[in-house]
Design a protein around this motif. Structure first.
Motif, PDB file in Angstrom:
ATOM      1  N   VAL A 177       0.775  -1.009  -0.245  1.00  0.00           N
ATOM      2  CA  VAL A 177      -0.160  -0.244   0.200  1.00  0.00           C
ATOM      3  C   VAL A 177       0.611   0.762   0.208  1.00  0.00           C
ATOM      4  O   VAL A 177       0.459   2.451  -0.911  1.00  0.00           O
ATOM      5  N   CYS A 182      -2.021   4.049  -2.837  1.00  0.00           N
ATOM      6  CA  CYS A 182      -4.239   3.601  -3.266  1.00  0.00           C
ATOM      7  C   CYS A 182      -4.274   3.698  -1.556  1.00  0.00           C
ATOM      8  O   CYS A 182      -3.900   3.346  -0.736  1.00  0.00           O
ATOM      9  N   PRO A 184      -6.433   1.238   1.246  1.00  0.00           N
ATOM     10  CA  PRO A 184      -6.389   0.168   1.543  1.00  0.00           C
ATOM     11  C   PRO A 184      -7.619  -0.949   0.365  1.00  0.00           C
ATOM     12  O   PRO A 184      -7.682  -1.724   0.346  1.00  0.00           O
ATOM     13  N   LEU A 253       1.624   2.942   7.915  1.00  0.00           N
ATOM     14  CA  LEU A 253       2.208   3.121   6.602  1.00  0.00           C
ATOM     15  C   LEU A 253       3.422   3.977   6.831  1.00  0.00           C
ATOM     16  O   LEU A 253       4.500   3.497   5.890  1.00  0.00           O
TER      17      LEU A 253
END
Lengths: 333, 333, 333, 333
Positions: A177, A182, A184, A253
């Motif tokens: 990701v 983008c 998830p 992230l």
């Protein structure tokens, strides 16, 4: 300097803090306040109703997912190089009670829709052959490539047309990701994925992966299977705490981006030595024995992947200095 | 005030410290320095060579033990009230691939040698019946009773004569040893036990039990089964750290003694209400619905075991004040 | 003179003839003309649409039935003396991948609705316990008793209310129906039975039982399980031929009546020695060791069931003279 | 005119006679006089002590053999085109409780020692990978080729050095021996084979294959597994009778020779259309769709193996006239 595996990495401070904070008396198993927050937290993240279970290992998460999608007399289509085929000592066969894995091909451990369609077409529809019941892909793949939402959706469509379940092994889902940038959702349920093994351990967690059911009804039987496999931890709040800490402020992230960025810098140094494009946090390099020895002599630890090949993995907490040093060392080979 | 289950208890500070101290980069799975110390640490504790594996739950530890002792077409003799029969959702059947449990009788969930001999004698030696391959007992039992070394040895002798393996579910092994005041060896391998599930989680640990093989050769296949079950945690050092912390200075015994002592004080208050003698950290009381409600109204949380019965469990960290308060409340019923 | 088991009996002439007549070239497995007649033949017999599969043994038929009704993490309620519990070496556990058998009580190996309800009520509805998924009864029972349609219907209602499947082990179904004089439908699907193992082998067949699905949709997955178990015989037409021969002119009922009648005559001779009422073709007698020896000295072969007990089984082809002789011998004890 | 499968063929008269002759009262299961002769009969045939069990299907025989050689967490090396991989609906995985099949390559479904060695060398010796426990070959192969004693011995030596068991799927073992003209011993135990599935059904039998253990100790647990799989037929004497009839006067060899000879005549007619050499009773031909249709229009029934390919199988009882007619038809294409 460890570039051997992100499994060796440390647990990140926020997770350690969350574990410490969870050390209060609460209901056992998954009846505690933290575990009960998981469904909601992941439903928010994915923008759809999901059921979410903590699981102590990626192998167990994958296997429970496959058992939810495939009967004992069925089969799972996966890549020849898939972790579920090569690195789990038959765990999928254990949990599914003997389902077969049908092995597809594709560069960098990626399946594609045409190849899967062709493989499915080769299975006779009679009782002499295990019938395909699910497709499983790994994102990011075992060679560090990332499936795009479109690629996943094409596979999801093949699965849907044949009535198959669709599983994503996301041991390095965060890295995928982070690479894609983008939502998830775009690379999972919106692309047809039914169940996701969402990895946290390689990315700074301690002993908690999340098993995400985008078809929440599939979770009910899985709760029994989890217990029956001895994976219903009695102090599950410590598992839930880790995952919630990783979700907080999108730490998952951030950690993945750090690892990916380090890998990208190494990739730039490696240039033509790269066997696969570097899209996540793994590199596969062409290095002969002397070169491998030279790198090791400088203190770099990594995995001999095959003759003349090396795998290097960048962890979420890899010090900049180590990456710089390795980049220089590779460039100097 | 929680007297519901020792699974709800907090993790003890020494274990939390050990987990924090283990947060360095090290080899994944069980190749790290801490995991490699387990065999030695338990060999010292038991005074004989053992193989020791960390396992994330008691259910998995028990099931892996039984799978090491019993083939799929075999059977395990255990008590009708055994945890492996009633509380693990068929985990022994899952791990053994369908072995049967043959259920024995006995007060307080204790088997005895005569009863087991009789049960074994009722099994025809032909292919139409699953043949017994192992005996499994729980010490302390599901009703808080403790097998003495002599009782275990008598069962061990029955097992040995029939060529059966012998497993001890020691989810509360610490409480049993604390009660007995004997060497751990006396109630295990010296009494014929082949495999022990040595529990730490209820006693102050977080997610690590130890599976102890007194016949170390049995451990080899178990390592594959552990991986195949998804129980080979990738950051296993954190499991090993907990166990080593519990062994350090016999913390495991100190914690168990604290819990046992609390239970003894409650037992004294309960007097004729006791359904079973209190030898470990569990009490089973006769209380009618009104009495149960009265206790709950005073803030005490516990388990309704059956009509007119309640189970109360004292944890390693149960505050003295809570025990005093409960003792008074029981006495006042 | 064999009264040991109806498994020892000869194959009846009509079945031998049918096997001989089937010895032509035809499609393999179950694609032949005879196999394709089974669904219709049994649908006619039962007066409802059924799916019918030949199976080479009662053990396999029972186990396939249970696998169709119960997931690996579920449980089957049956009698403590059930064949599936005691005489199949764990076949149900093998085929269901480890489901548990929960054992009920009742005279003569008969369950009753109240007892099953009570047993079901004792299972907690949580993931720590295997959840009941099916009830299985044997008709006629292992002790030669016959469930009436009302008794079956009462159990069927208990199953239905709890959402459980309902299986009947009919190894001696013919003897039960012959005793009842009812329509086969009355004691099966009209009473809630979902799957019936309809036995022919003890009743004059050679190697073919019929597995009858009153919910035909359950048969689809069973066809794969049958193949996967190696029970899809490549020359299946010889199995189908046997069953069709037995159905022709209700030979199955005639054979069963003959056996039942013989048993009734022995029962009249045995009088107070009978441990259970004789309703089918089995007798259980109180005989001490000297009496048993005396019978054997006169040439009668039978099974010592326990201390002071003997089991005698009358076969479909038992010569009248043998029955007369045994009746006299018993009366003379 | 059926050239579809030798499974469609009739049962040979000697077998029918033996079945009829076996129709007397005898002990059930495998306690009868005929079943007890099997060990001796096969020990004579192979010139060494063996344990021999009748099994009702080749799939079950193969799977029981593999379960005797391979633990659930192990793996079996076989050819990518092996029957156990492609045509048994996961039966090996069912009986072994989930062992993996590792797939080798080779012309005509034949493995060779170098290829197997290479495949074995690619398996890491760690707990993350299922460890090879057995090698399985099919003789004659799925494409009608025959392993010579030397070829088998070379594979046997690879297996022995790695400590693996060695299984031969001999569904068409008779055809292989008929082709080789060697002693059955030479291509089995003298070449390292531990267990042989010795097929009789395709060769004129009805429902009995023989499972031959050249290491008789392996048979003990298999007897339990056979019962547990529902494959201990209650009137086993009819299975034993078939096998003994086939051994009598080497009927098995005579039947196989007849089939092989027919195939050889077809092969001569087919010439360059042959995809594989014809060594047993199967032919694989290149025929386009129009040619296949032309053959079918003349009344020949066969299997479309793939685009432009057809499989034809000659049975033990194929009429000469049918073979002549087909040979002419092929030549005339």
């Amino acid at each position: 300097m460890r570039f051997f595996s992100d499994n060796s990495a440390a647990v990140c401070p926020a997770v350690m803090d969350a574990i410490a904070a969870a050390n209060t008396v609460d209901t056992a198993y998954d009846g505690d306040a933290l575990s009960r927050r998981l469904d909601g937290a992941f439903s928010d993240l994915f923008g759809t109703d999901v059921a979410a279970l903590w699981i102590a290992s990626g192998t167990a998460a994958n296997s429970l997912a496959l058992a939810a999608l495939c009967p004992p007399h069925g089969a799972v289509v996966c890549h020849r190089d898939a972790h579920i085929q090569n690195d789990e000592c038959g765990a999928p066969e254990f949990y599914t009670h003997g389902a077969k894995l049908f092995l597809g091909e594709g560069e960098g451990a990626k399946l594609d829709a045409a190849g899967v369609s062709h493989l499915l077409g080769s299975i006779r529809d009679d009782v002499h052959q295990a019938q395909p019941a699910a497709v499983s892909i790994t994102n990011a793949t075992e060679y560090g490539l990332v499936y795009t939402p479109d690629e996943v959706a094409a596979l999801g469509e093949v699965a849907r047309r044949r009535g198959l379940g669709f599983h994503m092994d996301g041991a390095r889902f965060a890295n995928a990701v982070a690479h894609l940038g983008c939502a998830p959702a775009a690379v999972t349920w919106q692309a047809g994925v039914d169940v996701l093994s969402f990895g946290f351990i390689k990315n700074g967690g301690m002993f908690a992966e999340a098993l995400i059911f985008f078809r929440p009804d599939l979770a009910a039987a899985t709760r029994y299977r989890r217990k029956r496999a001895g994976h219903l931890l009695s102090k599950g709040r410590f598992a839930a705490a880790q995952i919630l800490a990783m979700l907080e402020g999108d730490l998952w992230l951030a950690n993945a981006r750090a690892a990916n960025d380090g890998a990208a810098r190494l990739a730039a140094a490696a240039g033509p030595r790269l066997i696969h494009p570097v899209e996540a946090n793994e590199l596969f390099l062409r290095v002969d024995a002397a070169e491998a020895a030279a790198l090791r002599a400088q203190g770099f630890d990594f995995y001999d992947w095959g003759p003349g090949e090396a795998r290097l993995v960048v962890s979420w907490d890899q010090p900049e200095a180590e990456i710089d040093a390795l980049a220089s060392a590779i460039a100097a080979l």
